[in-house]
Design an enzyme around this catalytic site. Structure first.
Site, PDB file in Angstrom:
ATOM      1  CG  ASP A  43     -10.554  -5.645  -2.772  1.00 11.41           C
ATOM      2  OD1 ASP A  43      -9.411  -5.218  -2.510  1.00 11.41           O
ATOM      3  OD2 ASP A  43     -11.105  -5.472  -3.876  1.00 11.41           O
ATOM      4  CB  SER A  44      -5.682  -6.882   0.387  1.00 15.44           C
ATOM      5  OG  SER A  44      -6.024  -6.096   1.510  1.00 15.44           O
ATOM      6  CG  ASP A  82     -11.329  -2.151  -0.945  1.00 12.61           C
ATOM      7  OD1 ASP A  82     -11.623  -1.113  -1.558  1.00 12.61           O
ATOM      8  OD2 ASP A  82     -10.268  -2.772  -1.102  1.00 12.61           O
ATOM      9  CD  GLU A 181      -2.676  -1.107  -5.232  1.00 14.92           C
ATOM     10  OE1 GLU A 181      -3.884  -0.921  -5.014  1.00 14.92           O
ATOM     11  OE2 GLU A 181      -2.129  -2.220  -5.097  1.00 14.92           O
TER      12      GLU A 181
HETATM   13  O1  KIV Z   1      -7.443  -3.998  -0.631  1.00 12.82           O
HETATM   14  C1  KIV Z   1      -6.498  -3.322  -0.185  1.00 12.82           C
HETATM   15  O2  KIV Z   1      -5.800  -3.699   0.760  1.00 12.82           O
HETATM   16  C2  KIV Z   1      -6.220  -2.040  -0.835  1.00 12.82           C
HETATM   17  C3  KIV Z   1      -4.928  -1.385  -0.490  1.00 12.82           C
HETATM   18  C4  KIV Z   1      -3.864  -1.988  -1.334  1.00 12.82           C
HETATM   19  C5  KIV Z   1      -4.990   0.073  -0.617  1.00 12.82           C
HETATM   20  O3  KIV Z   1      -6.973  -1.592  -1.633  1.00 12.82           O
END
Ligand code: KIV
Length: 259
Positions: A43-44, A82, A181
């Site tokens: 979700d990044s 995610d 994290e």
């Molecule tokens: O959303 C994402 O990219 C993540 C990573 C930081 C593990 O959860």
């Protein structure tokens, strides 16, 4: 060869596992060709691609759209979606339906759920239904307003105990691996040693079973500061900028097109 959740589990204690985020077809292809074990459609997405300040505004529909693009690359890497805020906290039936859409409609092979012991029951239900789950403990970006900011977790003995309990609860619930994290390195080591499944670190030091990075961070394709733990393997932002400028100059100087 196609990576499965079984492959990921079996990597514990053999060699470090390699994971990257991807949100589109070409990045997924390149990551797969580079031998990346696991692709996370994180979700990044919100901060790297969509221009949001946090991951909070990202919706399930956005995650499905980008997961489908990644899945179309048919990567050998395991594709994990995610589950965005606040899907994982909805009624368990609805969570099951949302996760099923990630697999059925978008082509993911697993989902990632942020949260420790508090999410264990929900994770167990998903696993029982045949939906593989990647856990996520330590810094939980979806709770950034509650946490009040980005920092290291697991420095105090009290926080260490909580994070260890969270990771073990997620493992007991059936997660095939756990993302850690921003853990203090000593805490990450302790958690890694306690878990039977792989601990995949991000900003958590070297003593994890594998590492994940946000691809845009390691590619140098972000605006503003990247986290200090990130190693930049390329400067793609600068390369893009130079190419765009050269094109603009060529058009204005009537050098392109040549005929
Ligand atoms: O959303 C994402 O990219 C993540 C990573 C930081 C593990 O959860």
């Amino acid at each position: 060869m196609k990576t499965t959740t079984q492959t990921i589990r079996s990597l514990k204690g053999t060699r470090p596992l390699v994971a990257l985020t991807a949100y589109d077809y070409i990045t997924a292809r390149l990551a797969s060709e580079a031998g990346v074990d696991l692709i996370l459609v994180g979700d990044s997405l919100g901060t790297t691609i969509l221009g949001f300040g946090t991951t909070v505004p990202v919706t399930l529909e956005m995650m499905l759209h980008h997961t489908a693009a990644v899945a179309r690359a048919r990567p050998d890497s395991l594709v994990v979606t995610d589950i965005p805020f606040p899907e994982a906290h909805r009624e368990p039936d609805q969570l099951l339906a949302s996760c099923s859409r990630c697999l059925q409609d978008a082509g993911a092979e697993a989902v990632k759920i942020e949260g420790g012991a508090a999410m264990a029951e929900r994770i167990a239900r998903l696993v029982a239904a045949g939906i593989p789950v990647l856990g996520h403990v330590g810094l939980l970006p979806q709770q950034i307003y509650e946490l009040g900011g980005y920092r290291k977790f697991g420095k105090s003995s009290q926080e260490r105990e909580k994070i260890l309990a969270d990771a073990l609860a997620v493992e007991r619930a059936g997660a095939f691996a756990v993302v850690a994290e921003m853990l203090d390195a000593g805490c990450a080591r302790e958690v890694r040693d306690a878990l039977k499944v792989p601990l995949i670190g991000i900003g958590s030091g070297a003593d994890c079973d594998g590492q994940i990075l946000v691809s845009h961070d390691m590619l140098g394709l972000t605006v503003g500061k990247t986290p200090s733990f990130v190693k930049r393997y390329a400067n793609v932002g600068e390369t893009f900028g130079k190419a765009f400028k050269e094109f603009a100059d060529d058009v204005r100087d009537r050098k392109f097109p040549e005929i």
